[in-house]
Enzyme design. Structure first.
Site, PDB file in Angstrom:
ATOM      1  N   ALA A 148      12.561  11.360   3.262  1.00 23.23           N
ATOM      2  CA  ALA A 148      13.516  10.257   3.379  1.00 23.23           C
ATOM      3  C   ALA A 148      14.583  10.347   2.292  1.00 23.23           C
ATOM      4  O   ALA A 148      14.321  10.797   1.185  1.00 23.23           O
ATOM      5  CB  ALA A 148      12.777   8.926   3.286  1.00 23.23           C
TER       6      ALA A 148
ATOM      7  N   ASN B 231      50.262 -12.503  44.550  1.00 26.14           N
ATOM      8  CA  ASN B 231      51.563 -12.890  44.009  1.00 26.14           C
ATOM      9  C   ASN B 231      51.476 -13.421  42.583  1.00 26.14           C
ATOM     10  O   ASN B 231      52.486 -13.525  41.912  1.00 26.14           O
ATOM     11  CB  ASN B 231      52.209 -13.965  44.895  1.00 26.14           C
ATOM     12  CG  ASN B 231      52.528 -13.423  46.279  1.00 26.14           C
ATOM     13  OD1 ASN B 231      53.301 -12.487  46.425  1.00 26.14           O
ATOM     14  ND2 ASN B 231      51.888 -13.974  47.290  1.00 26.14           N
TER      15      ASN B 231
ATOM     16  N   ARG C  71      56.158 -13.915  40.072  1.00 28.54           N
ATOM     17  CA  ARG C  71      55.109 -14.878  39.721  1.00 28.54           C
ATOM     18  C   ARG C  71      53.952 -14.262  38.938  1.00 28.54           C
ATOM     19  O   ARG C  71      53.073 -14.970  38.470  1.00 28.54           O
ATOM     20  CB  ARG C  71      54.588 -15.564  40.996  1.00 28.54           C
ATOM     21  CG  ARG C  71      55.532 -16.651  41.473  1.00 28.54           C
ATOM     22  CD  ARG C  71      54.902 -17.463  42.587  1.00 28.54           C
ATOM     23  NE  ARG C  71      54.968 -16.762  43.860  1.00 28.54           N
ATOM     24  CZ  ARG C  71      54.136 -17.000  44.880  1.00 28.54           C
ATOM     25  NH1 ARG C  71      53.167 -17.894  44.755  1.00 28.54           N
ATOM     26  NH2 ARG C  71      54.271 -16.345  46.008  1.00 28.54           N
TER      27      ARG C  71
ATOM     28  N   TYR D  89      51.277  -3.083  52.802  1.00 35.91           N
ATOM     29  CA  TYR D  89      51.904  -3.673  51.614  1.00 35.91           C
ATOM     30  C   TYR D  89      51.128  -3.242  50.366  1.00 35.91           C
ATOM     31  O   TYR D  89      49.904  -3.320  50.347  1.00 35.91           O
ATOM     32  CB  TYR D  89      51.849  -5.205  51.685  1.00 35.91           C
ATOM     33  CG  TYR D  89      52.813  -5.868  52.643  1.00 35.91           C
ATOM     34  CD1 TYR D  89      53.674  -5.149  53.454  1.00 35.91           C
ATOM     35  CD2 TYR D  89      52.862  -7.263  52.704  1.00 35.91           C
ATOM     36  CE1 TYR D  89      54.554  -5.794  54.305  1.00 35.91           C
ATOM     37  CE2 TYR D  89      53.735  -7.923  53.560  1.00 35.91           C
ATOM     38  CZ  TYR D  89      54.577  -7.178  54.362  1.00 35.91           C
ATOM     39  OH  TYR D  89      55.437  -7.818  55.204  1.00 35.91           O
TER      40      TYR D  89
ATOM     41  N   ARG E 128      16.264  14.947  -3.241  1.00 37.96           N
ATOM     42  CA  ARG E 128      16.554  13.657  -3.855  1.00 37.96           C
ATOM     43  C   ARG E 128      16.084  13.706  -5.298  1.00 37.96           C
ATOM     44  O   ARG E 128      15.178  14.471  -5.635  1.00 37.96           O
ATOM     45  CB  ARG E 128      15.886  12.519  -3.096  1.00 37.96           C
ATOM     46  CG  ARG E 128      14.400  12.641  -2.906  1.00 37.96           C
ATOM     47  CD  ARG E 128      13.774  11.319  -2.501  1.00 37.96           C
ATOM     48  NE  ARG E 128      13.244  11.305  -1.158  1.00 37.96           N
ATOM     49  CZ  ARG E 128      11.903  11.263  -0.892  1.00 37.96           C
ATOM     50  NH1 ARG E 128      11.007  11.251  -1.855  1.00 37.96           N
ATOM     51  NH2 ARG E 128      11.497  11.224   0.348  1.00 37.96           N
TER      52      ARG E 128
ATOM     53  N   TYR F 265      23.554   7.587  13.437  1.00 38.29           N
ATOM     54  CA  TYR F 265      24.666   8.232  14.128  1.00 38.29           C
ATOM     55  C   TYR F 265      24.296   9.684  14.359  1.00 38.29           C
ATOM     56  O   TYR F 265      24.058  10.438  13.406  1.00 38.29           O
ATOM     57  CB  TYR F 265      25.976   8.155  13.322  1.00 38.29           C
ATOM     58  CG  TYR F 265      27.049   9.017  13.964  1.00 38.29           C
ATOM     59  CD1 TYR F 265      27.497   8.734  15.245  1.00 38.29           C
ATOM     60  CD2 TYR F 265      27.566  10.136  13.312  1.00 38.29           C
ATOM     61  CE1 TYR F 265      28.442   9.541  15.878  1.00 38.29           C
ATOM     62  CE2 TYR F 265      28.517  10.948  13.928  1.00 38.29           C
ATOM     63  CZ  TYR F 265      28.949  10.641  15.206  1.00 38.29           C
ATOM     64  OH  TYR F 265      29.869  11.439  15.822  1.00 38.29           O
TER      65      TYR F 265
ATOM     66  N   ASP G 297      50.757  -4.799  47.742  1.00 39.90           N
ATOM     67  CA  ASP G 297      50.125  -5.930  47.058  1.00 39.90           C
ATOM     68  C   ASP G 297      49.062  -6.604  47.929  1.00 39.90           C
ATOM     69  O   ASP G 297      48.644  -7.714  47.649  1.00 39.90           O
ATOM     70  CB  ASP G 297      51.177  -6.949  46.588  1.00 39.90           C
ATOM     71  CG  ASP G 297      52.068  -7.441  47.718  1.00 39.90           C
ATOM     72  OD1 ASP G 297      51.850  -7.061  48.887  1.00 39.90           O
ATOM     73  OD2 ASP G 297      53.000  -8.226  47.421  1.00 39.90           O
TER      74      ASP G 297
ATOM     75  N   TYR H 146      31.775  15.993  10.674  1.00 39.55           N
ATOM     76  CA  TYR H 146      33.237  16.113  10.597  1.00 39.55           C
ATOM     77  C   TYR H 146      33.638  16.269   9.145  1.00 39.55           C
ATOM     78  O   TYR H 146      33.259  15.464   8.291  1.00 39.55           O
ATOM     79  CB  TYR H 146      33.828  14.846  11.202  1.00 39.55           C
ATOM     80  CG  TYR H 146      35.338  14.808  11.311  1.00 39.55           C
ATOM     81  CD1 TYR H 146      36.039  15.873  11.865  1.00 39.55           C
ATOM     82  CD2 TYR H 146      36.051  13.686  10.889  1.00 39.55           C
ATOM     83  CE1 TYR H 146      37.413  15.819  11.994  1.00 39.55           C
ATOM     84  CE2 TYR H 146      37.424  13.624  11.013  1.00 39.55           C
ATOM     85  CZ  TYR H 146      38.108  14.691  11.565  1.00 39.55           C
ATOM     86  OH  TYR H 146      39.472  14.635  11.693  1.00 39.55           O
TER      87      TYR H 146
HETATM   88  C1  UD1 Z   1      56.654 -10.925  54.815  1.00 33.39           C
HETATM   89  C2  UD1 Z   1      56.917 -11.005  56.325  1.00 33.39           C
HETATM   90  C3  UD1 Z   1      56.213 -12.243  56.888  1.00 33.39           C
HETATM   91  C4  UD1 Z   1      54.729 -12.184  56.572  1.00 33.39           C
HETATM   92  C5  UD1 Z   1      54.511 -12.017  55.072  1.00 33.39           C
HETATM   93  C6  UD1 Z   1      53.073 -11.758  54.799  1.00 33.39           C
HETATM   94  C7  UD1 Z   1      59.122 -10.060  56.704  1.00 33.39           C
HETATM   95  C8  UD1 Z   1      60.543 -10.347  56.941  1.00 33.39           C
HETATM   96  N1  UD1 Z   1      58.338 -11.111  56.535  1.00 33.39           N
HETATM   97  O1  UD1 Z   1      57.267 -12.075  54.248  1.00 33.39           O
HETATM   98  O2  UD1 Z   1      56.383 -12.299  58.289  1.00 33.39           O
HETATM   99  O3  UD1 Z   1      54.105 -13.375  57.032  1.00 33.39           O
HETATM  100  O4  UD1 Z   1      55.249 -10.890  54.566  1.00 33.39           O
HETATM  101  O5  UD1 Z   1      52.873 -11.746  53.415  1.00 33.39           O
HETATM  102  O6  UD1 Z   1      58.721  -8.913  56.698  1.00 33.39           O
HETATM  103  N2  UD1 Z   1      59.244  -5.474  49.948  1.00 33.39           N
HETATM  104  C9  UD1 Z   1      59.934  -4.309  49.654  1.00 33.39           C
HETATM  105  N3  UD1 Z   1      61.299  -4.319  49.697  1.00 33.39           N
HETATM  106  C10 UD1 Z   1      62.003  -5.418  50.050  1.00 33.39           C
HETATM  107  C11 UD1 Z   1      61.289  -6.592  50.357  1.00 33.39           C
HETATM  108  C12 UD1 Z   1      59.928  -6.590  50.294  1.00 33.39           C
HETATM  109  O7  UD1 Z   1      59.335  -3.282  49.341  1.00 33.39           O
HETATM  110  O8  UD1 Z   1      63.229  -5.331  50.082  1.00 33.39           O
HETATM  111  C13 UD1 Z   1      57.789  -5.461  49.896  1.00 33.39           C
HETATM  112  C14 UD1 Z   1      57.212  -6.387  48.837  1.00 33.39           C
HETATM  113  O9  UD1 Z   1      57.001  -5.687  47.639  1.00 33.39           O
HETATM  114  C15 UD1 Z   1      55.917  -6.851  49.469  1.00 33.39           C
HETATM  115  C16 UD1 Z   1      56.184  -6.787  50.974  1.00 33.39           C
HETATM  116  O10 UD1 Z   1      57.299  -5.946  51.122  1.00 33.39           O
HETATM  117  O11 UD1 Z   1      54.848  -5.959  49.193  1.00 33.39           O
HETATM  118  C17 UD1 Z   1      56.462  -8.144  51.567  1.00 33.39           C
HETATM  119  O12 UD1 Z   1      57.546  -8.723  50.917  1.00 33.39           O
HETATM  120  P1  UD1 Z   1      57.644 -10.275  50.659  1.00 33.39           P
HETATM  121  O13 UD1 Z   1      58.914 -10.588  49.989  1.00 33.39           O
HETATM  122  O14 UD1 Z   1      56.379 -10.770  50.050  1.00 33.39           O
HETATM  123  O15 UD1 Z   1      57.741 -10.795  52.176  1.00 33.39           O
HETATM  124  P2  UD1 Z   1      57.572 -12.257  52.655  1.00 33.39           P
HETATM  125  O16 UD1 Z   1      58.861 -12.943  52.565  1.00 33.39           O
HETATM  126  O17 UD1 Z   1      56.406 -12.867  52.024  1.00 33.39           O
HETATM  127 MG    MG Z   2      54.898 -12.194  50.332  1.00 35.46          MG
END
Ligand code: UD1
Ligand code: MG
Length: 455
Positions: free
Chosen positions: A423, A227, A17, A102, A440, A366, A104, A387
């Site tokens: 000048a 996201n 997204r 996470y 000059r 400058y 993000d 320069y």
């Molecule tokens: C996850 C949680 C959910 C929570 C939500 C909060 C699980 C199963 N679910 O859901 O309970 O409410 O986050 O936002 O954990 N990622 C990886 N590898 C993967 C999958 C995901 O590194 O294979 C990382 C993503 O980059 C992201 C984070 O894990 O930073 C969460 O992944 P995302 O797919 O957003 O999880 P949700 O389904 O939203």
């Molecule tokens: Mg998520």
């Protein structure tokens, strides 16, 4: 803290997204990649090991972050959050606690994270949860009749009754590492999304008699994840609002906290005034009684007490002394050091130069690679020709010198102390102290000259 803390940061997800070729976690908030915020928090918590699980976007993520303390773990394909943590398991020694973050979710405060780690300390598990008016999409926190957590149910797997629960999983949790590895090995992907859910370890912990505690963050925005560009812009403003409020509370007068951006660290003395739409990047320090005019940008700059910067000034990697007057429309480039009471006026560019106490360069100049003494007056339109197309050379101007307007100083060249340059001169040789030097053509008038007339 009684147990060593190891941290896994999940950052392998796709970020569809964002509609961007750049991996989501490299998009910037407050001038730093989202993932960098999370890594900085991990360091601040005193993590023993930091493992980052990456995947989508490939090697550009470790390349851009370039932190030797990080163990990079590639997850390919991405089979869920449980699978992601499993890939990092070799980096989680058995004697520690594992904190899952996470990549993000950039703004969780240190206080919140420390509280969560403390809650898990005695070989318990701890979850960061949040109550949302609209919990749709999130994992729901299931509690028993006594209020103890028993499981997390993902939205897509939840019954209508479970979907009515407002307390949701933020994804951030702390678990005893040895137990966690045992639980990860038991995960199955037999669920609505066909993924290995990290959230399933909570029910396993409960079944094994490991207590699971919940903590909430002080502010709801701490746990917001990114996201989409809309969410990123929204979180940026929330973050900037917090920064602005903190400065206002310390006495900094911001003309409008909504039109103000810090992308780094801004440290202010007493009675600092900042007009609208200013941007502060990197490390910026403003002394007492400093005022910053509207639309100015300061990047890695220190400004001493009493200096006034007029609107539309851009100052980078420079030291500005006390009681200076700068701008409007001044551009001060890296390597510049201005002594006290220097005046740098409109449409003046200064690069890699020292300007002495009380010197004035007020209009359309400058000055590059120059050492300008004290009490020097540089007339309008003066430029240093630093320069030759291949190399750069210095210009040295002695104390008290007066450089007439529209002078070119062809470096390397030295203007002596108290020298005066007429000048319009092109100065190619050193000029003596105290004397008048000019180069000059003599002014002449042709007697009897007539303008041409139309035939
Ligand atoms: C996850 C949680 C959910 C929570 C939500 C909060 C699980 C199963 N679910 O859901 O309970 O409410 O986050 O936002 O954990 N990622 C990886 N590898 C993967 C999958 C995901 O590194 O294979 C990382 C993503 O980059 C992201 C984070 O894990 O930073 C969460 O992944 P995302 O797919 O957003 O999880 P949700 O389904 O939203
Ligand atoms: Mg998520």
């Amino acid at each position: 803290m009684n147990f060593p803390l190891d941290i896994v940061i999940l950052a392998a997800g796709k970020g569809t997204r964002m509609v961007s070729d750049l991996p989501k976690v490299l998009h910037k908030l407050a001038g730093r990649p989202l993932l960098q915020h999370v890594i900085d928090s991990a360091h601040a918590l005193g993590a023993r090991k930091i493992a980052v699980v990456y995947g989508h976007g490939g090697e550009i993520v470790p390349q851009r972050i370039a932190d030797p303390a990080i163990a990079w773990v590639k997850q390919e394909p991405q089979l869920g959050t449980g699978h992601a943590v499993q890939q990092a398991a070799p980096h989680l020694p058995d004697d520690g606690l594992t904190l899952v973050l996470y990549g993000d979710v950039p703004l969780i405060s240190l206080t919140t994270l420390q509280g969560l780690v403390a809650a898990a300390n005695n070989h318990a598990a701890a979850l960061l949860t949040v109550d949302l008016p609209d919990p749709s999409g999130y994992g729901r926190i299931q509690r028993d009749a006594a209020g103890h957590i028993c499981a997390i149910v993902e939205h897509k797997d939840a019954t209508e009754e479970q979907r009515a629960i407002n307390e949701v999983n933020t994804g951030v949790m702390v678990l005893p590492s040895a137990r966690l590895k045992g639980w990860l090995a038991q995960l199955s992907n037999n669920n609505a999304q066909g993924e290995y859910y990290l959230t399933d370890v909570i029910a396993m912990a409960v079944a094994d008699g490991v207590p699971v505690h919940a903590r909430q963050s002080r502010h709801h925005w701490e746990v917001l994840g990114i996201n989409s560009p809309t969410q990123l812009a929204h979180l940026e403003r929330l973050h900037q609002h917090e920064e602005a409020m903190a400065l206002l509370e310390k006495g900094v007068r911001l003309a409008d906290p909504k039109r103000f951006d810090v992308r780094g660290t801004l440290t202010c003395g007493r009675d600092v005034e900042i007009d609208i739409d200013c941007i502060f990047e990197g490390q910026v320090t403003l002394g007492d009684n400093v005022s910053i005019g509207a639309h100015s940008i300061l990047r890695d700059v220190t400004v001493a007490n009493g200096t006034q910067i007029a609107p539309f000034s851009l100052i980078e990697k420079a030291e500005v002394g006390a009681d200076c007057r700068i701008g409007p429309f001044a551009r001060i480039r890296p390597g510049t050091v201005l002594a006290a009471d220097a005046h740098i006026g409109n449409f003046v560019e200064i690069k890699n130069s020292q300007v002495g106490t009380g010197s004035k360069i007020n209009h359309l100049s400058y000055v590059g690679d120059a050492t300008v003494g004290a009490k020097v007056n540089v007339g309008a339109g003066t430029i240093t020709c630093n320069y030759d197309g291949a190399n750069k050379y210095r210009t040295v101007i002695g104390d008290g010198a007066f450089i007439g307007s529209d002078t070119q100083l062809v470096a390397p060249v030295t203007v002596g102390e108290n020298a005066t340059i007429g000048a319009g001169s092109t100065i190619t040789k050193d000029t003596p102290a105290g004397g008048l030097t000019l180069s000059r053509a003599k002014q002449l008038t042709l007697p009897g000259w007539k303008r041409p007339v139309k035939r």
